[in-house]
Write an enzyme that holds these catalytic residues in place. Sequence first.
Site, PDB file in Angstrom:
ATOM      1  N   SER A 142     -17.327 -28.198 -50.244  1.00  0.00           N
ATOM      2  CA  SER A 142     -16.642 -27.469 -51.313  1.00  0.00           C
ATOM      3  C   SER A 142     -16.160 -26.144 -50.742  1.00  0.00           C
ATOM      4  O   SER A 142     -16.967 -25.344 -50.267  1.00  0.00           O
ATOM      5  CB  SER A 142     -17.633 -27.242 -52.462  1.00  0.00           C
ATOM      6  OG  SER A 142     -17.083 -26.386 -53.434  1.00  0.00           O
ATOM      7  N   LYS A 167     -13.238 -30.568 -51.147  1.00  0.00           N
ATOM      8  CA  LYS A 167     -13.007 -30.079 -52.519  1.00  0.00           C
ATOM      9  C   LYS A 167     -12.526 -28.646 -52.411  1.00  0.00           C
ATOM     10  O   LYS A 167     -13.109 -27.853 -51.674  1.00  0.00           O
ATOM     11  CB  LYS A 167     -14.313 -30.176 -53.306  1.00  0.00           C
ATOM     12  CG  LYS A 167     -14.431 -29.290 -54.528  1.00  0.00           C
ATOM     13  CD  LYS A 167     -15.644 -29.696 -55.363  1.00  0.00           C
ATOM     14  CE  LYS A 167     -16.328 -28.500 -56.008  1.00  0.00           C
ATOM     15  NZ  LYS A 167     -17.542 -28.885 -56.766  1.00  0.00           N
ATOM     16  N   LYS A 199     -11.478 -25.125 -54.637  1.00  0.00           N
ATOM     17  CA  LYS A 199     -11.564 -24.439 -55.923  1.00  0.00           C
ATOM     18  C   LYS A 199     -10.159 -24.016 -56.329  1.00  0.00           C
ATOM     19  O   LYS A 199      -9.382 -23.567 -55.493  1.00  0.00           O
ATOM     20  CB  LYS A 199     -12.462 -23.205 -55.782  1.00  0.00           C
ATOM     21  CG  LYS A 199     -13.911 -23.544 -55.456  1.00  0.00           C
ATOM     22  CD  LYS A 199     -14.617 -24.101 -56.676  1.00  0.00           C
ATOM     23  CE  LYS A 199     -16.098 -24.332 -56.409  1.00  0.00           C
ATOM     24  NZ  LYS A 199     -16.791 -24.844 -57.597  1.00  0.00           N
ATOM     25  N   ASP A 220     -11.616 -28.244 -58.192  1.00  0.00           N
ATOM     26  CA  ASP A 220     -12.601 -27.806 -59.185  1.00  0.00           C
ATOM     27  C   ASP A 220     -12.144 -26.481 -59.789  1.00  0.00           C
ATOM     28  O   ASP A 220     -11.948 -25.505 -59.061  1.00  0.00           O
ATOM     29  CB  ASP A 220     -13.972 -27.634 -58.504  1.00  0.00           C
ATOM     30  CG  ASP A 220     -15.088 -27.284 -59.483  1.00  0.00           C
ATOM     31  OD1 ASP A 220     -14.811 -27.132 -60.696  1.00  0.00           O
ATOM     32  OD2 ASP A 220     -16.248 -27.175 -59.027  1.00  0.00           O
ATOM     33  N   GLU A 235     -12.121 -31.468 -61.384  1.00  0.00           N
ATOM     34  CA  GLU A 235     -13.425 -31.126 -61.939  1.00  0.00           C
ATOM     35  C   GLU A 235     -13.296 -29.956 -62.925  1.00  0.00           C
ATOM     36  O   GLU A 235     -12.706 -28.927 -62.621  1.00  0.00           O
ATOM     37  CB  GLU A 235     -14.351 -30.744 -60.767  1.00  0.00           C
ATOM     38  CG  GLU A 235     -15.824 -30.607 -61.095  1.00  0.00           C
ATOM     39  CD  GLU A 235     -16.655 -30.345 -59.823  1.00  0.00           C
ATOM     40  OE1 GLU A 235     -16.234 -30.761 -58.716  1.00  0.00           O
ATOM     41  OE2 GLU A 235     -17.706 -29.706 -59.944  1.00  0.00           O
ATOM     42  N   ASP A 243     -18.546 -31.170 -64.883  1.00  0.00           N
ATOM     43  CA  ASP A 243     -19.668 -30.465 -64.254  1.00  0.00           C
ATOM     44  C   ASP A 243     -20.347 -29.645 -65.364  1.00  0.00           C
ATOM     45  O   ASP A 243     -21.269 -30.140 -66.024  1.00  0.00           O
ATOM     46  CB  ASP A 243     -19.146 -29.591 -63.103  1.00  0.00           C
ATOM     47  CG  ASP A 243     -20.200 -28.687 -62.464  1.00  0.00           C
ATOM     48  OD1 ASP A 243     -21.311 -28.581 -62.978  1.00  0.00           O
ATOM     49  OD2 ASP A 243     -19.901 -28.049 -61.422  1.00  0.00           O
ATOM     50  N   LYS A 250     -26.014 -32.216 -61.514  1.00  0.00           N
ATOM     51  CA  LYS A 250     -26.757 -31.117 -60.895  1.00  0.00           C
ATOM     52  C   LYS A 250     -28.082 -31.008 -61.629  1.00  0.00           C
ATOM     53  O   LYS A 250     -28.098 -30.826 -62.849  1.00  0.00           O
ATOM     54  CB  LYS A 250     -26.001 -29.794 -61.048  1.00  0.00           C
ATOM     55  CG  LYS A 250     -24.765 -29.660 -60.183  1.00  0.00           C
ATOM     56  CD  LYS A 250     -24.100 -28.307 -60.402  1.00  0.00           C
ATOM     57  CE  LYS A 250     -22.815 -28.225 -59.594  1.00  0.00           C
ATOM     58  NZ  LYS A 250     -22.022 -27.035 -59.974  1.00  0.00           N
ATOM     59  N   GLY A 291     -23.594 -29.270 -56.048  1.00  0.00           N
ATOM     60  CA  GLY A 291     -24.473 -28.297 -55.405  1.00  0.00           C
ATOM     61  C   GLY A 291     -24.268 -26.931 -56.002  1.00  0.00           C
ATOM     62  O   GLY A 291     -23.285 -26.682 -56.710  1.00  0.00           O
TER      63      GLY A 291
HETATM   64  O1  OSB Z   1     -18.824 -25.798 -59.591  1.00  0.00           O
HETATM   65  O2  OSB Z   1     -19.605 -27.114 -58.153  1.00  0.00           O
HETATM   66  C1  OSB Z   1     -19.499 -25.972 -58.594  1.00  0.00           C
HETATM   67  C2  OSB Z   1     -21.260 -23.513 -56.223  1.00  0.00           C
HETATM   68  C3  OSB Z   1     -21.787 -22.629 -57.127  1.00  0.00           C
HETATM   69  C4  OSB Z   1     -21.547 -22.813 -58.475  1.00  0.00           C
HETATM   70  C5  OSB Z   1     -20.764 -23.895 -58.913  1.00  0.00           C
HETATM   71  C6  OSB Z   1     -20.232 -24.785 -58.007  1.00  0.00           C
HETATM   72  C7  OSB Z   1     -20.458 -24.586 -56.640  1.00  0.00           C
HETATM   73  C8  OSB Z   1     -19.892 -25.422 -55.596  1.00  0.00           C
HETATM   74  C9  OSB Z   1     -20.617 -25.439 -54.266  1.00  0.00           C
HETATM   75  O3  OSB Z   1     -18.860 -26.022 -55.702  1.00  0.00           O
HETATM   76  C10 OSB Z   1     -21.226 -26.737 -53.941  1.00  0.00           C
HETATM   77  C11 OSB Z   1     -22.187 -26.652 -52.776  1.00  0.00           C
HETATM   78  O4  OSB Z   1     -23.367 -26.290 -52.982  1.00  0.00           O
HETATM   79  O5  OSB Z   1     -21.785 -26.959 -51.658  1.00  0.00           O
HETATM   80 MG    MG Z   2     -18.084 -27.673 -60.255  1.00  0.00          MG
END
Ligand code: OSB
Ligand code: MG
Length: 373
Positions: free
Chosen positions: A135, A161, A163, A188, A213, A238, A262, A290
Amino acid sequence: MRIERIELLRLQLPLVHFFETSFGREEERTFILVKLYAQGLCGYGEVVADKDPLYSYETTSTAWLMLKDYFIPFLFKYSLFHPQEFSKKIKIFKGHPMAKAGLELALWDLRAKEKELPLWKMYGGVRREIPSGVSIGIQDSVSQLKERIRSFLDEGYQRIKIKIKQKWDVFPCREVRKEFPEILLQVDANGAYSIKEKEQLKRLDGFDLLMLEQPFPPYDLWDHSQLQKEMQTSLCLDESATSAEAVRKAYEMGSGRIINIKVGRVGGIEEARKIHDFSEQKSIPVWCGGMLESGIGRAHNIHLATLSNFKYPHDLSASRRYYAEDLIEPPIKITSKGTIKVPGLPGIGVVPQEDRIRKATLQKETLRPGDYS
Ligand code: OSB
Ligand code: MG
């Protein structure tokens, strides 16, 4: 197994690279470790709540308070040492899923160590290796984004992925697709949009995304269903997928086609497994998200991701992608096939390094059954 004492530790670890989402940039991660002691064994859990209430309302401080004043005294009072019993009984208290999950995870680790079994076996997992994705946060420029993607692909990650947020969505997607026409790519939004921006989101259909996402805020299953009706790209929930009941309603409304699981967000392994089982029954694929966990929380996630309905590459990356020095040995590594091998030792299957934990600790408190009587 009677728990003799519980330690809460507030930790801070610097991230190797800043992580920016639609709600801001993080340079370090603050979280709580829960340690349970019984008969010479120690069970570890991680509370993923962050310093600030941005991903959800929980923070490290609210989780600390709930654990110390409610969940831990309750556990001692009713001897809730079995993770499944704990999970059932703790529901009497509303909310605070991340705090509950951290304690439940520590109970699972302890239980598995007592039985001398790795967690994946306790959970009934079906694989020894899991597919790994990465991510990538919002970058300062598209060229930096492409550079980071290139280096993660070179390391073997199976899926990328990125953001997104307003003004950082269609353009980076188009540029990334141009440069990497074949990769598994998903985006995401962390709830950054509203239904008013439906037309902008629909433009993402042009980039052959694996999924989009959480475009809308957590409590907005309805708007997700309205967007999904008009989009080809599968929506993945999520923040909105807070429980098996929420997932059932999302399924019935058509709010999305994929679920990110999660453990922290849903309040523990029991609830995560309920979501997994319901989704499997309805042919909704899930994958494991994560929260930039330390190796302790990530090891827990890896075991969960061995269940049968985990169908996409996960946000579970190598230790070095997050932290210069992770809290565990051996560190989590990516194989040349872009997978992570599931640790085989009892419990979480990796060894927490107490010297590194000590170095990262900001606050520590020890709680005993006698403290509350
Ligand atoms: O939205 O998936 C999410 C990290 C912190 C808070 C929200 C998210 C995330 C990530 C990181 O996308 C995922 C990772 O731990 O590699
Ligand atoms: Mg997410």
